[in-house]
Motif scaffolding. Structure first.
Motif, PDB file in Angstrom:
ATOM      1  N   ILE A   1       6.014  19.966   4.801  1.00  0.00           N
ATOM      2  CA  ILE A   1       5.909  19.308   3.729  1.00  0.00           C
ATOM      3  C   ILE A   1       4.229  18.814   3.554  1.00  0.00           C
ATOM      4  CG2 ILE A   1       5.814  16.946   2.599  1.00  0.00           C
ATOM      5  CD1 ILE A   1       8.931  16.802   4.213  1.00  0.00           C
ATOM      6  N   ALA A   2       3.453  18.789   4.456  1.00  0.00           N
ATOM      7  CA  ALA A   2       2.165  18.338   4.481  1.00  0.00           C
ATOM      8  C   ALA A   2       1.485  19.725   4.053  1.00  0.00           C
ATOM      9  CB  ALA A   2       1.786  17.977   5.861  1.00  0.00           C
ATOM     10  N   ALA A   3       1.984  20.966   4.643  1.00  0.00           N
ATOM     11  CA  ALA A   3       1.436  22.149   4.349  1.00  0.00           C
ATOM     12  C   ALA A   3       1.396  22.684   2.730  1.00  0.00           C
ATOM     13  CB  ALA A   3       1.661  23.353   5.463  1.00  0.00           C
TER      14      ALA A   3
ATOM     15  N   LEU B   1       0.926  -1.309  -0.055  1.00  0.00           N
ATOM     16  CA  LEU B   1      -0.012  -0.032   0.117  1.00  0.00           C
ATOM     17  C   LEU B   1       0.995   1.263   0.133  1.00  0.00           C
ATOM     18  CD1 LEU B   1      -2.700   1.406   0.623  1.00  0.00           C
ATOM     19  CD2 LEU B   1      -2.285   1.128   3.077  1.00  0.00           C
ATOM     20  N   ILE B   2       0.635   2.032  -1.040  1.00  0.00           N
ATOM     21  CA  ILE B   2       1.265   3.292  -0.909  1.00  0.00           C
ATOM     22  C   ILE B   2       0.438   4.381  -0.768  1.00  0.00           C
ATOM     23  CG2 ILE B   2       2.726   5.023  -2.575  1.00  0.00           C
ATOM     24  CD1 ILE B   2       3.892   2.528  -3.941  1.00  0.00           C
ATOM     25  N   ARG B   3       0.768   5.244   0.068  1.00  0.00           N
ATOM     26  CA  ARG B   3      -0.236   6.233   0.665  1.00  0.00           C
ATOM     27  C   ARG B   3       0.455   7.530   1.296  1.00  0.00           C
ATOM     28  NH1 ARG B   3       0.266   6.491   6.044  1.00  0.00           N
ATOM     29  NH2 ARG B   3       0.827   4.243   7.117  1.00  0.00           N
ATOM     30  N   GLU B   4      -0.159   8.631   1.237  1.00  0.00           N
ATOM     31  CA  GLU B   4       0.311   9.757   2.041  1.00  0.00           C
ATOM     32  C   GLU B   4       0.608   9.548   3.361  1.00  0.00           C
ATOM     33  OE1 GLU B   4      -0.464  14.512   2.337  1.00  0.00           O
ATOM     34  OE2 GLU B   4      -1.693  13.204   0.722  1.00  0.00           O
ATOM     35  N   ALA B   5       1.998  10.012   3.748  1.00  0.00           N
ATOM     36  CA  ALA B   5       2.364   9.774   5.000  1.00  0.00           C
ATOM     37  C   ALA B   5       1.493  10.444   6.207  1.00  0.00           C
ATOM     38  CB  ALA B   5       3.926  10.108   5.341  1.00  0.00           C
ATOM     39  N   LYS B   6       1.319  10.077   7.376  1.00  0.00           N
ATOM     40  CA  LYS B   6       0.555  10.676   8.269  1.00  0.00           C
ATOM     41  C   LYS B   6       1.452  10.966   9.499  1.00  0.00           C
ATOM     42  CE  LYS B   6      -1.686   6.852   8.867  1.00  0.00           C
ATOM     43  NZ  LYS B   6      -2.679   5.807   9.165  1.00  0.00           N
ATOM     44  N   GLU B   7       1.182  11.880  10.268  1.00  0.00           N
ATOM     45  CA  GLU B   7       2.387  12.186  11.189  1.00  0.00           C
ATOM     46  C   GLU B   7       2.447  11.187  12.362  1.00  0.00           C
ATOM     47  OE1 GLU B   7       2.061  15.446  14.857  1.00  0.00           O
ATOM     48  OE2 GLU B   7       1.483  16.362  12.635  1.00  0.00           O
ATOM     49  N   SER B   8       1.681  10.317  12.460  1.00  0.00           N
ATOM     50  CA  SER B   8       1.756   9.213  13.316  1.00  0.00           C
ATOM     51  C   SER B   8       2.712   8.153  12.681  1.00  0.00           C
ATOM     52  CB  SER B   8       0.596   8.472  13.628  1.00  0.00           C
ATOM     53  OG  SER B   8      -0.114   7.789  12.340  1.00  0.00           O
ATOM     54  N   ASP B   9       3.198   8.219  11.411  1.00  0.00           N
ATOM     55  CA  ASP B   9       4.196   7.359  10.548  1.00  0.00           C
ATOM     56  C   ASP B   9       5.477   7.927  10.882  1.00  0.00           C
ATOM     57  OD1 ASP B   9       2.229   5.912   9.328  1.00  0.00           O
ATOM     58  OD2 ASP B   9       2.068   7.460   7.633  1.00  0.00           O
ATOM     59  N   LEU B  10       5.719   8.956  11.493  1.00  0.00           N
ATOM     60  CA  LEU B  10       7.133   9.718  11.898  1.00  0.00           C
ATOM     61  C   LEU B  10       8.112   8.853  12.163  1.00  0.00           C
ATOM     62  CD1 LEU B  10       6.699  13.444  12.481  1.00  0.00           C
ATOM     63  CD2 LEU B  10       8.138  12.491  10.713  1.00  0.00           C
ATOM     64  N   PRO B  11       7.938   8.221  13.443  1.00  0.00           N
ATOM     65  CA  PRO B  11       8.759   7.271  14.216  1.00  0.00           C
ATOM     66  C   PRO B  11       9.293   6.237  13.130  1.00  0.00           C
ATOM     67  CG  PRO B  11       7.149   7.712  15.928  1.00  0.00           C
ATOM     68  CD  PRO B  11       6.664   8.002  14.365  1.00  0.00           C
TER      69      PRO B  11
ATOM     70  N   ASP C   1      12.669  18.472  15.019  1.00  0.00           N
ATOM     71  CA  ASP C   1      13.227  18.657  13.819  1.00  0.00           C
ATOM     72  C   ASP C   1      12.324  18.107  12.586  1.00  0.00           C
ATOM     73  OD1 ASP C   1      15.186  20.517  14.835  1.00  0.00           O
ATOM     74  OD2 ASP C   1      16.544  18.857  14.955  1.00  0.00           O
ATOM     75  N   TYR C   2      12.129  16.843  12.930  1.00  0.00           N
ATOM     76  CA  TYR C   2      11.626  16.067  11.911  1.00  0.00           C
ATOM     77  C   TYR C   2      10.026  16.349  11.791  1.00  0.00           C
ATOM     78  CZ  TYR C   2      15.382  12.808  11.823  1.00  0.00           C
ATOM     79  OH  TYR C   2      16.697  12.389  11.578  1.00  0.00           O
ATOM     80  N   LEU C   3       9.403  16.721  13.018  1.00  0.00           N
ATOM     81  CA  LEU C   3       7.994  17.014  13.095  1.00  0.00           C
ATOM     82  C   LEU C   3       7.823  18.427  12.308  1.00  0.00           C
ATOM     83  CD1 LEU C   3       5.034  16.536  13.995  1.00  0.00           C
ATOM     84  CD2 LEU C   3       5.718  17.736  16.338  1.00  0.00           C
ATOM     85  N   ARG C   4       8.747  19.376  12.656  1.00  0.00           N
ATOM     86  CA  ARG C   4       8.657  20.739  11.915  1.00  0.00           C
ATOM     87  C   ARG C   4       8.828  20.221  10.262  1.00  0.00           C
ATOM     88  NH1 ARG C   4      13.137  22.690  11.100  1.00  0.00           N
ATOM     89  NH2 ARG C   4      13.958  22.282  13.300  1.00  0.00           N
TER      90      ARG C   4
END
Length: 155
Positions: free
Chosen positions: A50-52, A7-17, A42-45
């Protein structure tokens, strides 16, 4: 390709780790990626930036509920080429223990089909000069090494 459905999908913030883990596991990349908790902000920022953006998308490739790959696309429109748009593929990573199973090819083919569907005339990417295996991989997928890239690290 693994027997399960990728499955290829747009990443979600919960995928960050998981996404951070893919980059931190890449000793060859030399980008200083780390799973240290002090680096998370830093990664969250970056993720939120990117998401915006309407011209950037970060993707996650998921297999049996686990993140096994990631990539980012950036759409650039320029005046040359009569105002054409190009999709740039960046930050392609496949989990090290699953390389050679078609995940990377599926991610790149996803980008190509997305660009075609949006009427773009070109997709392009860069690859670290030391990644000879990656170069062969991209050439097998139809990419040609047509340009020489230059970078300058700013402090």
């Amino acid at each position: 390709m693994p027997s399960q459905e990728l499955l290829i999908r747009e990443a979600k913030e919960s995928d960050l780790p998981s996404l951070i883990g893919l980059f931190a596991d890449d000793a060859m990349g030399g980008h200083g990626d780390t799973t240290a908790p002090s680096a998370y902000s830093d990664y969250l920022r970056a993720f939120r930036s990117i998401a915006a953006s309407s011209d950037q998308t970060l993707y996650a490739a998921e297999l049996a509920g686990e993140i096994v790959g990631t990539f980012q696309t950036i759409v650039v429109t320029s005046l040359h080429g009569r105002g054409s748009s190009t999709m740039i593929i960046e930050s392609v990573q496949t989990r090290a223990d699953l390389r050679g199973r078609g995940i990377g090819a599926a991610m790149i083919n996803f980008c190509i089909e997305e660009a075609k569907g949006r009427g773009m005339k070109m997709v392009q990417l860069t690859s670290n000069a030391i990644r000879k295996d990656a170069h062969r991989f991209y050439e097998r997928l139809g990419f040609k090494p047509t340009h020489l890239g230059f970078k300058m690290t700013l402090k």
